[in-house]
Design an enzyme around this catalytic site. Sequence first.
Site, PDB file in Angstrom:
ATOM      1  N   ASP A   1      18.312  80.099  -1.655  1.00 54.78           N
ATOM      2  CA  ASP A   1      17.194  80.783  -2.296  1.00 54.78           C
ATOM      3  C   ASP A   1      16.959  80.105  -3.645  1.00 54.78           C
ATOM      4  O   ASP A   1      17.910  79.844  -4.391  1.00 54.78           O
ATOM      5  CB  ASP A   1      17.529  82.252  -2.555  1.00 54.78           C
ATOM      6  CG  ASP A   1      17.502  83.100  -1.295  1.00 54.78           C
ATOM      7  OD1 ASP A   1      17.383  82.542  -0.186  1.00 54.78           O
ATOM      8  OD2 ASP A   1      17.624  84.335  -1.433  1.00 54.78           O
TER       9      ASP A   1
ATOM     10  N   HIS B   1      24.145  77.155   1.759  1.00 58.59           N
ATOM     11  CA  HIS B   1      24.362  77.078   3.193  1.00 58.59           C
ATOM     12  C   HIS B   1      23.949  75.712   3.736  1.00 58.59           C
ATOM     13  O   HIS B   1      23.179  74.987   3.110  1.00 58.59           O
ATOM     14  CB  HIS B   1      23.587  78.192   3.895  1.00 58.59           C
ATOM     15  CG  HIS B   1      24.061  79.568   3.540  1.00 58.59           C
ATOM     16  ND1 HIS B   1      24.773  80.367   4.410  1.00 58.59           N
ATOM     17  CD2 HIS B   1      23.944  80.283   2.389  1.00 58.59           C
ATOM     18  CE1 HIS B   1      25.060  81.513   3.820  1.00 58.59           C
ATOM     19  NE2 HIS B   1      24.571  81.493   2.593  1.00 58.59           N
TER      20      HIS B   1
ATOM     21  N   SER C   1      22.441  77.408 -10.957  1.00 57.26           N
ATOM     22  CA  SER C   1      22.329  75.987 -11.168  1.00 57.26           C
ATOM     23  C   SER C   1      21.334  75.368 -10.213  1.00 57.26           C
ATOM     24  O   SER C   1      20.326  75.975  -9.872  1.00 57.26           O
ATOM     25  CB  SER C   1      23.693  75.308 -11.052  1.00 57.26           C
ATOM     26  OG  SER C   1      23.637  74.014 -11.603  1.00 57.26           O
TER      27      SER C   1
END
Length: 288
Positions: free
Chosen positions: A91, A148, A254
């Site tokens: 995301d 992921h 980050s």
Amino acid sequence: MNLDKLKIAMQYALPKHALSRLVGKLAAAEAGALTTQLIKLFIKQYKIDMSEALHEDPAHYKTFNEFFTRPLKPGIRPLAEDKNIIAHPVDGAISQLGDVVDGQIIQAKGHDYSLQALLGGKEEDFLPFSGGKFATIYLAPKDYHRIHMPIDGTLKRMIYVPGDLFSVNPLTAQNVPNLFARNERVVAIFDTEIGPLAMVLVGATIVASIETIWAGTVTPPAGKDVFSWDYPATGSNTVSLKKGEEMGRFKLGSTVILAWGANQADFLDGEQPETVTRMGTPFATIKK
């Protein structure tokens, strides 16, 4: 001096590593009601949608780090199952994406930097990505902070690269040359059906740690030298991950940078800077 220039100047002056490690200790502390209150303030400040979290109640989390790396409810991020699709790994929001041109990739308008330097400096690690594609995705404080796999892959090499801990927000990216290649980072290179895939986890100011699922906490402590670890393609120590599986996480936000080789996959139409990303949604199509 305007406010933006002052913010950049302060970043150069601050003891970024010491500040980040101090914040890391505070974020790992079990402080009871104080921790819960801090989490509630953070949720309010950044308008975090806790309805997506597996545990919605802020009081569930014993430390701020537990909250920050909170898991989502099962099925909340449907995975693009098509084998010809590369999925978004996180995301966030796209900072830049495009071609690797003469070994350079775009940091921000007017700022290019070396992909070879980003990957730790060795030509052998860079060459498979020459002429390929890259994408930089920024994770804001409000975002889900687990990373992921965008495609099935087998880990080939992990590289720890020491460096600064500048902020990686858009303002800093526009004003600090070579930002991502000067910040501390962890590089994971996977063998995949499209050839080598690099996933670079970039540290930043007050990022308490960078973790991978196979090595645990890679940093801190911060090092002074580049280190690399090679992983076998077969056997009991092989690290093979399916698309959508977690590969790492940030404790505080980050940036993730992806790169793959030439003529392997193209970004989907509509993928451009400032596009919001959601883990698991389609990102690129594999060339057959």
